[in-house]
Design a protein around this motif. Structure first.
Motif, mmCIF file in Angstrom:
data_model
loop_
_atom_site.group_PDB
_atom_site.id
_atom_site.type_symbol
_atom_site.label_atom_id
_atom_site.label_comp_id
_atom_site.label_asym_id
_atom_site.label_seq_id
_atom_site.Cartn_x
_atom_site.Cartn_y
_atom_site.Cartn_z
ATOM 1 N N THR A 86 0.903 -1.094 0.071
ATOM 2 C CA THR A 86 0.209 -0.190 -0.037
ATOM 3 C C THR A 86 0.753 1.238 -0.002
ATOM 4 N N TYR A 87 0.316 2.419 -0.371
ATOM 5 C CA TYR A 87 0.946 3.665 -0.681
ATOM 6 C C TYR A 87 0.037 4.661 -0.202
ATOM 7 N N ALA A 115 1.611 -6.207 -6.502
ATOM 8 C CA ALA A 115 0.673 -5.052 -6.702
ATOM 9 C C ALA A 115 0.740 -4.173 -5.670
ATOM 10 N N TYR A 116 0.246 -2.920 -6.228
ATOM 11 C CA TYR A 116 0.089 -1.652 -5.433
ATOM 12 C C TYR A 116 -1.385 -1.204 -5.123
ATOM 13 N N MET A 117 -1.592 -0.687 -4.013
ATOM 14 C CA MET A 117 -2.839 -0.213 -3.583
ATOM 15 C C MET A 117 -2.735 0.981 -2.638
ATOM 16 N N PRO A 118 -3.583 2.200 -3.049
ATOM 17 C CA PRO A 118 -3.513 3.123 -2.182
ATOM 18 C C PRO A 118 -4.013 3.007 -0.679
ATOM 19 N N ASN A 119 -3.512 3.489 0.326
ATOM 20 C CA ASN A 119 -4.168 3.171 1.825
ATOM 21 C C ASN A 119 -5.523 3.568 1.639
ATOM 22 N N SER A 120 -6.632 2.930 1.838
ATOM 23 C CA SER A 120 -7.768 3.245 1.859
ATOM 24 C C SER A 120 -8.854 2.490 2.460
ATOM 25 N N PRO A 121 -10.141 2.541 2.579
ATOM 26 C CA PRO A 121 -10.991 1.783 3.229
ATOM 27 C C PRO A 121 -10.865 0.461 2.605
ATOM 28 N N TRP A 122 -10.819 0.561 1.082
ATOM 29 C CA TRP A 122 -10.772 -0.867 0.167
ATOM 30 C C TRP A 122 -9.684 -1.778 0.573
ATOM 31 N N SER A 123 -8.440 -1.132 0.692
ATOM 32 C CA SER A 123 -7.393 -1.952 1.111
ATOM 33 C C SER A 123 -7.376 -2.429 2.512
ATOM 34 N N ASN A 124 -7.963 -1.599 3.348
ATOM 35 C CA ASN A 124 -7.914 -1.940 4.782
ATOM 36 C C ASN A 124 -8.798 -3.268 4.900
ATOM 37 N N ILE A 125 -9.881 -3.495 4.128
ATOM 38 C CA ILE A 125 -10.670 -4.596 4.219
ATOM 39 C C ILE A 125 -9.881 -5.911 4.281
ATOM 40 N N LEU A 126 -8.529 -5.847 3.650
ATOM 41 C CA LEU A 126 -7.770 -7.141 3.326
ATOM 42 C C LEU A 126 -6.691 -6.948 4.434
ATOM 43 N N VAL A 127 -6.694 -6.036 5.309
ATOM 44 C CA VAL A 127 -5.543 -6.144 6.242
ATOM 45 C C VAL A 127 -5.893 -6.958 7.346
ATOM 46 N N SER A 128 -4.986 -7.626 7.965
ATOM 47 C CA SER A 128 -4.946 -8.681 8.959
ATOM 48 C C SER A 128 -5.108 -7.932 10.539
ATOM 49 N N ASP A 129 -6.045 -8.365 11.367
ATOM 50 C CA ASP A 129 -6.200 -7.952 12.668
ATOM 51 C C ASP A 129 -5.051 -8.155 13.514
#
Length: 132
Positions: free
Chosen positions: A18-19, A88-102
């Motif tokens: 993410t970026y 792959a690259y994704m902006p930091n956002s609510p969409w990328s955060n859905i995929l982040v481990s807790d």
């Protein structure tokens, strides 16, 4: 039914980095729930070889899935000259955060920079709407 309906869509595994993006930051200030913010945030930038393997073109939607979540975003071709197949690259956002481990490993800080997902084509599907 034709024979093609029985074939599974190609899928690949990628690691997402993410970026932060200044244009995305501008869009969120203007309207957090606006179209421009979504268009700059709900994207994944893939290596041209990965796009070809998925049989996906720029602007098509793709499904990103891991054990933490599933989302649909638009695919874009990465502008890096050096090949980075599988990254792959994704902006930091609510969409990328859905995929982040807790799981934070005791640090309290989620791992935003190394997210493993499976990518498949989502032809005809719309970008995931967020329940904000």
């Amino acid at each position: 039914m034709d024979f093609g309906s029985f074939l599974k869509a190609p899928e690949i595994k990628v690691r997402i980095i993410t970026y932060s993006d200044i244009f995305q930051d501008k869009a969120v200030i203007e309207n957090r729930f606006g179209e421009e913010y979504r268009d700059r945030s709900a994207i994944i930038k893939l290596d041209p070889a990965d796009l070809k393997q998925l049989n996906v073109k720029k602007g098509d939607t793709v499904i990103l899935k891991n054990s933490f979540g599933t989302i649909v975003v638009k695919a874009e071709e990465s502008e890096y000259e050096t090949s980075h197949k599988g990254i792959a690259y994704m902006p930091n956002s609510p969409w990328s955060n859905i995929l982040v481990s807790d799981e934070t490993g005791g640090t309290g800080v989620p791992k935003f920079k190394d997210i493993s997902v499976t990518v498949t084509s989502a032809k005809g599907q719309k970008v995931t709407e967020l329940g904000l």
